[in-house]
Design a protein around this motif. Structure first.
Motif, short mmCIF file in Angstrom:
data_model
loop_
_atom_site.label_atom_id
_atom_site.label_comp_id
_atom_site.label_asym_id
_atom_site.label_seq_id
_atom_site.Cartn_x
_atom_site.Cartn_y
_atom_site.Cartn_z
N MET A 20 59.68 -36.97 30.00
CA MET A 20 60.57 -35.91 29.57
C MET A 20 59.87 -35.14 28.45
N SER A 21 60.03 -33.83 28.48
CA SER A 21 59.42 -33.01 27.45
C SER A 21 60.19 -33.15 26.14
N LYS A 22 59.53 -32.73 25.07
CA LYS A 22 60.18 -32.90 23.78
C LYS A 22 61.01 -31.68 23.42
N LEU A 23 61.86 -31.83 22.42
CA LEU A 23 62.68 -30.74 21.94
C LEU A 23 61.82 -29.70 21.25
N LYS A 24 62.19 -28.46 21.39
CA LYS A 24 61.54 -27.42 20.61
C LYS A 24 62.02 -27.59 19.16
N VAL A 25 61.37 -26.96 18.24
CA VAL A 25 61.81 -27.00 16.85
C VAL A 25 63.11 -26.21 16.77
N LEU A 26 64.15 -26.86 16.31
CA LEU A 26 65.47 -26.24 16.28
C LEU A 26 65.74 -25.57 14.94
N THR A 27 66.27 -24.37 15.02
CA THR A 27 66.67 -23.63 13.82
C THR A 27 68.13 -23.93 13.50
N ASP A 28 68.57 -23.48 12.34
CA ASP A 28 69.99 -23.63 11.99
C ASP A 28 70.86 -22.89 13.01
N GLU A 29 70.38 -21.75 13.49
CA GLU A 29 71.11 -20.99 14.51
C GLU A 29 71.23 -21.80 15.81
N ASP A 30 70.13 -22.45 16.20
CA ASP A 30 70.15 -23.32 17.38
C ASP A 30 71.17 -24.45 17.22
N LEU A 31 71.16 -25.08 16.06
CA LEU A 31 72.07 -26.19 15.82
C LEU A 31 73.53 -25.74 15.84
N SER A 32 73.80 -24.57 15.31
CA SER A 32 75.15 -24.03 15.35
C SER A 32 75.57 -23.76 16.80
N LYS A 33 74.68 -23.18 17.58
CA LYS A 33 74.97 -22.90 18.99
C LYS A 33 75.18 -24.20 19.76
N ILE A 34 74.34 -25.19 19.50
CA ILE A 34 74.47 -26.49 20.18
C ILE A 34 75.83 -27.11 19.86
N SER A 35 76.23 -27.07 18.60
CA SER A 35 77.51 -27.65 18.20
C SER A 35 78.67 -26.92 18.88
N ASP A 36 78.63 -25.60 18.87
CA ASP A 36 79.69 -24.81 19.52
C ASP A 36 79.75 -25.09 21.02
N ASP A 37 78.59 -25.10 21.65
CA ASP A 37 78.55 -25.31 23.10
C ASP A 37 78.99 -26.72 23.48
N PHE A 38 78.61 -27.71 22.68
CA PHE A 38 79.05 -29.07 22.97
C PHE A 38 80.57 -29.17 22.81
N GLY A 39 81.11 -28.48 21.82
CA GLY A 39 82.56 -28.46 21.66
C GLY A 39 83.25 -27.89 22.89
N GLU A 40 82.68 -26.84 23.45
CA GLU A 40 83.25 -26.25 24.68
C GLU A 40 83.14 -27.21 25.85
N ILE A 41 82.01 -27.89 25.96
CA ILE A 41 81.82 -28.88 27.03
C ILE A 41 82.86 -30.00 26.89
N LEU A 42 83.04 -30.50 25.67
CA LEU A 42 84.02 -31.56 25.43
C LEU A 42 85.43 -31.11 25.79
N GLU A 43 85.81 -29.93 25.32
CA GLU A 43 87.15 -29.43 25.62
C GLU A 43 87.37 -29.31 27.12
N SER A 44 86.35 -28.82 27.81
CA SER A 44 86.45 -28.65 29.26
C SER A 44 86.64 -29.99 29.96
N GLU A 45 85.85 -30.97 29.59
CA GLU A 45 85.93 -32.29 30.24
C GLU A 45 87.24 -33.00 29.93
N VAL A 46 87.70 -32.92 28.70
CA VAL A 46 88.98 -33.55 28.35
C VAL A 46 90.11 -32.84 29.10
N SER A 47 90.03 -31.52 29.19
CA SER A 47 91.06 -30.76 29.90
C SER A 47 91.12 -31.11 31.38
N LYS A 48 89.99 -31.51 31.96
CA LYS A 48 89.99 -31.93 33.36
C LYS A 48 90.71 -33.26 33.53
N SER A 49 90.68 -34.09 32.50
CA SER A 49 91.27 -35.43 32.57
C SER A 49 92.72 -35.49 32.12
#
Length: 94
Positions: free
Chosen positions: A1-30
């Motif tokens: 598996m390839s390694k992570l690129k160097v993440l910026t604060d902007e990347d981390l904020s986007k990752i957090s927001d997107d993971f929140g959306e993924i979580l909400e979506s999956e919980v809403s399915k259940s």
């Protein structure tokens, strides 16, 4: 598996927001929206030495007549982590 690129604060904020959306979506399915009174997501990202650790705490308040089990929520969280892994692979690996 390839390694992570160097993440910026902007990347981390986007990752957090997107993971929140993924979580909400999956919980809403259940969980029926009618049975869910409130959901609180606490996502903690730790990025050190080019390693990303993600911890999540999902607080769910159900309607008093709900028959949703903690096991159903746990399965939804597990599914969200699988989708999140794919998301990271597609967007943040070099």
């Amino acid at each position: 598996m390839s390694k992570l690129k160097v993440l910026t604060d902007e990347d981390l904020s986007k990752i957090s927001d997107d993971f929140g959306e993924i979580l909400e979506s999956e919980v809403s399915k259940s969980v029926s929206v009618k049975e869910l009174e409130d959901m609180d997501l606490d996502i903690v990202l730790n990025y050190e030495n080019e390693q990303l650790d993600v911890d999540v705490d999902v607080g769910v308040l159900f309607d008093e007549l709900s028959e949703i089990s903690q096991d159903q929520i746990s399965k939804a969280i597990d599914e969200a982590y699988l989708k999140f892994d794919s998301y990271i692979d597609e967007n943040f690996r070099v």
